[in-house]
Design a protein around this motif. Structure first.
Motif, PDB file in Angstrom:
ATOM      1  N   GLN A 405       0.831  -1.204   0.000  1.00 46.77           N
ATOM      2  CA  GLN A 405       0.000   0.000   0.000  1.00 46.77           C
ATOM      3  C   GLN A 405       0.868   1.258   0.000  1.00 46.77           C
ATOM      4  N   TRP A 406       1.974   1.191   0.747  1.00 47.23           N
ATOM      5  CA  TRP A 406       2.907   2.320   0.717  1.00 47.23           C
ATOM      6  C   TRP A 406       3.477   2.508  -0.684  1.00 47.23           C
ATOM      7  N   ARG A 407       3.824   1.414  -1.348  1.00 49.43           N
ATOM      8  CA  ARG A 407       4.356   1.502  -2.710  1.00 49.43           C
ATOM      9  C   ARG A 407       3.355   2.207  -3.629  1.00 49.43           C
ATOM     10  N   GLU A 408       2.092   1.792  -3.513  1.00 43.26           N
ATOM     11  CA  GLU A 408       1.056   2.377  -4.360  1.00 43.26           C
ATOM     12  C   GLU A 408       0.863   3.857  -4.065  1.00 43.26           C
ATOM     13  N   GLN A 409       0.775   4.204  -2.784  1.00 44.98           N
ATOM     14  CA  GLN A 409       0.539   5.592  -2.401  1.00 44.98           C
ATOM     15  C   GLN A 409       1.725   6.496  -2.765  1.00 44.98           C
ATOM     16  N   LEU A 410       2.919   6.026  -2.486  1.00 47.66           N
ATOM     17  CA  LEU A 410       4.106   6.842  -2.768  1.00 47.66           C
ATOM     18  C   LEU A 410       4.348   6.996  -4.259  1.00 47.66           C
ATOM     19  N   SER A 411       4.162   5.935  -5.027  1.00 46.77           N
ATOM     20  CA  SER A 411       4.336   6.017  -6.482  1.00 46.77           C
ATOM     21  C   SER A 411       3.364   7.025  -7.086  1.00 46.77           C
ATOM     22  N   ALA A 412       2.118   6.989  -6.616  1.00 47.92           N
ATOM     23  CA  ALA A 412       1.118   7.940  -7.119  1.00 47.92           C
ATOM     24  C   ALA A 412       1.482   9.371  -6.720  1.00 47.92           C
ATOM     25  N   ALA A 452       7.354  13.329   6.901  1.00 46.00           N
ATOM     26  CA  ALA A 452       8.439  12.555   6.270  1.00 46.00           C
ATOM     27  C   ALA A 452       8.890  11.384   7.130  1.00 46.00           C
ATOM     28  N   GLY A 453       8.821  11.523   8.456  1.00 46.31           N
ATOM     29  CA  GLY A 453       9.244  10.437   9.323  1.00 46.31           C
ATOM     30  C   GLY A 453       8.428   9.180   9.139  1.00 46.31           C
ATOM     31  N   GLN A 454       7.214   9.311   8.604  1.00 42.29           N
ATOM     32  CA  GLN A 454       6.368   8.142   8.407  1.00 42.29           C
ATOM     33  C   GLN A 454       6.602   7.462   7.060  1.00 42.29           C
ATOM     34  N   PHE A 455       6.826   8.271   6.020  1.00 41.73           N
ATOM     35  CA  PHE A 455       6.928   7.624   4.700  1.00 41.73           C
ATOM     36  C   PHE A 455       8.359   7.493   4.173  1.00 41.73           C
ATOM     37  N   MET A 456       9.325   8.273   4.701  1.00 42.37           N
ATOM     38  CA  MET A 456      10.685   8.187   4.178  1.00 42.37           C
ATOM     39  C   MET A 456      11.319   6.805   4.360  1.00 42.37           C
ATOM     40  N   PRO A 457      11.089   6.099   5.486  1.00 41.96           N
ATOM     41  CA  PRO A 457      11.651   4.744   5.582  1.00 41.96           C
ATOM     42  C   PRO A 457      11.193   3.838   4.444  1.00 41.96           C
ATOM     43  N   TYR A 458       9.965   3.990   4.019  1.00 42.02           N
ATOM     44  CA  TYR A 458       9.455   3.150   2.927  1.00 42.02           C
ATOM     45  C   TYR A 458       9.980   3.623   1.572  1.00 42.02           C
ATOM     46  N   LEU A 461      13.198   1.838   1.537  1.00 48.04           N
ATOM     47  CA  LEU A 461      12.947   0.401   1.479  1.00 48.04           C
ATOM     48  C   LEU A 461      12.488  -0.032   0.090  1.00 48.04           C
ATOM     49  N   LEU A 462      11.674   0.790  -0.555  1.00 47.12           N
ATOM     50  CA  LEU A 462      11.120   0.458  -1.872  1.00 47.12           C
ATOM     51  C   LEU A 462      11.973   0.996  -3.017  1.00 47.12           C
ATOM     52  N   SER A 463      13.163   1.534  -2.704  1.00 46.89           N
ATOM     53  CA  SER A 463      14.091   2.064  -3.723  1.00 46.89           C
ATOM     54  C   SER A 463      13.445   3.156  -4.574  1.00 46.89           C
ATOM     55  N   LEU A 464      12.702   4.029  -3.917  1.00 39.60           N
ATOM     56  CA  LEU A 464      12.061   5.146  -4.610  1.00 39.60           C
ATOM     57  C   LEU A 464      12.788   6.465  -4.354  1.00 39.60           C
ATOM     58  N   GLY A 465      13.968   6.387  -3.755  1.00 37.40           N
ATOM     59  CA  GLY A 465      14.675   7.601  -3.348  1.00 37.40           C
ATOM     60  C   GLY A 465      15.002   8.540  -4.492  1.00 37.40           C
ATOM     61  N   SER A 466      15.572   8.024  -5.571  1.00 40.62           N
ATOM     62  CA  SER A 466      15.956   8.895  -6.686  1.00 40.62           C
ATOM     63  C   SER A 466      14.738   9.494  -7.367  1.00 40.62           C
ATOM     64  N   LEU A 467      13.638   8.725  -7.449  1.00 39.27           N
ATOM     65  CA  LEU A 467      12.401   9.258  -8.045  1.00 39.27           C
ATOM     66  C   LEU A 467      11.830  10.374  -7.176  1.00 39.27           C
ATOM     67  N   ILE A 491      18.475  20.812  -0.157  1.00 40.62           N
ATOM     68  CA  ILE A 491      17.688  19.612  -0.439  1.00 40.62           C
ATOM     69  C   ILE A 491      18.473  18.394   0.038  1.00 40.62           C
ATOM     70  N   ASN A 492      17.849  17.560   0.868  1.00 37.18           N
ATOM     71  CA  ASN A 492      18.489  16.337   1.349  1.00 37.18           C
ATOM     72  C   ASN A 492      18.357  15.241   0.301  1.00 37.18           C
ATOM     73  N   LEU A 493      19.475  14.718  -0.156  1.00 39.92           N
ATOM     74  CA  LEU A 493      19.461  13.623  -1.129  1.00 39.92           C
ATOM     75  C   LEU A 493      19.399  12.291  -0.402  1.00 39.92           C
ATOM     76  N   THR A 494      18.649  11.351  -0.955  1.00 46.97           N
ATOM     77  CA  THR A 494      18.535  10.021  -0.375  1.00 46.97           C
ATOM     78  C   THR A 494      19.734   9.167  -0.760  1.00 46.97           C
ATOM     79  N   PHE A 495      19.902   8.057  -0.052  1.00 47.44           N
ATOM     80  CA  PHE A 495      21.009   7.143  -0.341  1.00 47.44           C
ATOM     81  C   PHE A 495      20.887   6.573  -1.756  1.00 47.44           C
TER      82      PHE A 495
END
Length: 640
Positions: A405-412, A452-458, A461-467, A491-495
């Motif tokens: 569900q996180w994948r779906e919500q974050l991708s959208a 951000a503290g709620q969704f950034m871990p996902y 985890l889902l390798s959506l950082g660069s997107l 701007i904070n860049l993700t790993f």
């Protein structure tokens, strides 16, 4: 003006003075010679013509006299011939215009030759027959003088061009050591210490290069000594001497900073009473060696499961901070921990699954340090009381969404760019001037506002950082956020972005086409630099080459050399928040001072983070840092 140009101009100036002087001497000598030659020729002609005219004048033969004069006059060497008969006063004049072919009129008008005339009386015995006046034509002189001057100019020009090339080549070769010193000095100013410069053959330059090499060595030693000082202070203050693991002080500070960042994970506390049995059987030396080997095995086995911090917080107590993991991954981490401990117990002659207990508490939203420690300790005490190997503290908080569900919500959200923004000001120490504004994002799903503290871990985890990073960078430009203030936006860049080559290419193209690249700064986490230094160096080069700036976030958190600062050359570093939570009575101020000195020695701005009150900020004043940030000035909403 450069030294090369000064010497070059001096040599060419001296060359021109010498050549012009020689040319002037040659010109005046030629002019004088031609004048004397014309005077001599005129004298000879006047004398010989006077003798030749005597018979015709005596006979009164006008035609014969004219014929004789015409023969001489048509040679073109004379401007005027005037014959005056003294008997009857009759005068005859022969005249040529002063028009010289092959010589410019402006040159003739300069009047290098004066009018040269000779007047003589033709006599027969005591009888005066006529007066003869001959004026020399200057054409011969001007022709010769013009030819001499043009030949001299051509020769001088050729010599001048040759001199220019020879002087340039010679000076370049002679001054090459100085050029190398200038380039090396530029590199040293950036704290990039390369190999020694080769000693030139010129004595004076040899001493300069030798002195510069010595200075470069000394600067390198100073920086290395600062780096070594940081390492030693870390070992002294933040590392347990027996196990080689971080100590309680480091773990507590790390928990504070971890809870202030957008992350998930868990904290485990373990009590290994079996180590007391090893002590009683074999002595403290075997016990200490067992602890050291156990620490090594734990680091080897657990680092492969999830990123974590392992610390020895008491004689037989260890803490395990899993900095980014879901409960399923934390469970795998726990079982790997139990298996590794049992293996080491068997080697020490102890019974597995006895005399040790582990308490686990998973991080929940808006959790404080005291709450996390309390839950973990309660779980540990429960495991000891029930004689279990571990106990997991059960939280009443339910998970907001499943992983898919996180994948779906974050991708959208990324596709539709539905993020809202806040920014937090970074103030200079004068507390009035804003150095930059660090950007934070949040998301609204339905009527729920998710930080951000709620969704950034996902996201990680889902390798959506660069997107996500790409989406946020485009959004702040599309929404005109950069134009809303004059300060740079951080701007904070993700790993994931640090290692994604496609993101590197996109960012390079974006910055190249952007009119605001100089007002964008990027925060790169220090852990990312240690995990993949080559990728970070490539990304930093892209940012720098396009006029943007970058800094190091969580500076001083990792246990490693600060040498990467010389390679990356960031504009600033943001001191890790953990330094704001260290007890000022402990020796952490020494480590903090050493870290600040390393950065300031490289001409890098130091920004203190995690400041919540004025008393904390006052502790950093003796360190002479440049700026600060924290909830002493909380984030503000950015109106799109």
């Amino acid at each position: 003006m450069t030294l090369f140009r000064q010497i070059y101009s001096l040599l060419l100036g001296l060359f021109l003075v010498v050549v012009v002087s020689l040319a002037y001497v040659q010109f005046t000598e030629t002019q004088s010679f031609l004048t004397k030659q014309m005077e001599s020729d005129l004298n000879n002609t006047s004398h010989s013509l006077g003798i030749m005219l005597v018979p015709d004048l005596e006979a009164g033969d006008i035609v014969g006299a004219e014929t004789l004069i015409n023969v001489i006059f048509e040679g073109g060497y004379y401007q005027q011939v005037k014959l005056t008969w003294l008997i009857d006063g009759k005068q005859q004049v022969w005249e040529n215009s002063v028009k010289i072919e092959g010589v410019p009129q402006w040159f003739i008008d300069l009047g290098f030759f004066d009018t040269i005339s000779r007047e003589s009386t033709i006599t027969s015995g005591w009888l005066q027959l006529a007066k003869l006046e001959i004026t020399a034509h200057p054409g011969f002189g001007y022709n010769e003088l013009w030819r001499t001057m043009t030949n001299s100019i051509i020769a001088i020009s050729i010599l001048f061009l040759i001199a220019i090339m020879l002087a340039r080549f010679g000076l370049t070769w002679i001054l090459k050591p100085l050029h190398d010193i200038a380039e090396h000095a530029t590199e040293v100013s950036k704290r990039k210490f390369g190999p020694d410069l080769p000693l030139p053959k010129t004595t004076e330059l040899k001493s300069v290069v030798s002195a510069f090499n010595s200075m470069s060595h000394q600067l390198k030693k100073i920086f290395n000594s600062l780096d070594e000082e940081v390492t030693e202070l870390r070992k002294k203050n933040l590392v347990d001497q027996v196990s080689g693991l971080p100590n309680r002080q480091y773990m507590m500070a790390r928990i504070h900073s971890w809870l202030s960042e957008p992350n998930n994970g868990a904290l485990m506390m373990a009590k290994f009473d079996w180590l007391e049995e090893v002590h009683s059987k074999y002595g403290y030396q075997v016990r200490d060696e067992t602890i050291r080997l156990l620490a090594q095995r734990l680091q080897q086995q657990l680092d492969e499961i999830a990123p974590s911090v392992i610390a020895r917080i008491a004689a037989y107590e260890f803490a395990f901070l899993i900095t980014s993991a879901e409960q399923e991954q934390s469970s795998k981490y726990l079982h790997t921990l139990i298996r590794t401990v049992n293996q080491e117990m068997s080697k020490a002659g102890c019974k597995p699954n006895e005399q040790f207990a582990i308490g686990i508490a998973h991080r929940t939203d808006s959790m404080t340090v005291s709450e996390l420690l309390s839950q973990t300790d309660n779980a540990l005490q429960q495991a000891i009381a029930e004689n279990n190997v571990f106990h997991w503290f059960e939280s009443d908080e339910k998970q907001l969404y499943s992983k898919e569900q996180w994948r779906e919500q974050l991708s959208a959200a990324i596709t539709e760019k539905r993020f809202q923004f806040k920014w937090q000001s970074v103030y200079l120490n004068n507390q009035t001037t804003v150095l930059q504004r660090e950007l934070y994002c949040q998301l609204t799903i339905g009527e729920t506002e998710i930080h951000a503290g709620q969704f950034m871990p996902y996201v990680e985890l889902l390798s959506l950082g660069s997107l996500l990073d790409r989406c946020l960078i485009e959004s702040i430009v599309d929404n005109g956020i950069i134009e809303k203030n004059d300060e740079p936006i951080a701007i904070n860049l993700t790993f994931h972005s640090l290692r994604d080559l496609e993101f590197h290419k996109w960012l390079n193209q974006f910055l190249r086409n952007s009119h605001f690249s100089q007002r964008i700064v990027f925060d790169i986490p220090e852990a990312g630099i240690y995990s993949d230094p080559d990728a970070c160096q490539a990304l930093c080069a892209i940012i720098r080459d396009n006029g943007a700036h970058f800094g190091i976030d969580h500076f001083g958190r990792q246990f490693g050399s600060m040498a990467y600062l010389q390679t990356l050359r960031p504009s600033y570093v943001k001191l890790d928040q953990s330094f704001a939570y260290y007890d000022e009575n402990e020796h952490s101020s020494e480590l903090c001072r050493a870290l600040v000195n390393v950065a300031k020695g490289l001409d890098i701005q130091v920004i203190v983070t995690g400041i919540e009150e004025q008393a904390q900020l006052a502790r950093f004043e003796p360190l002479k840092t440049e700026a600060y940030m924290g909830y002493i000035s909380p984030p503000e909403k950015v109106l799109n």
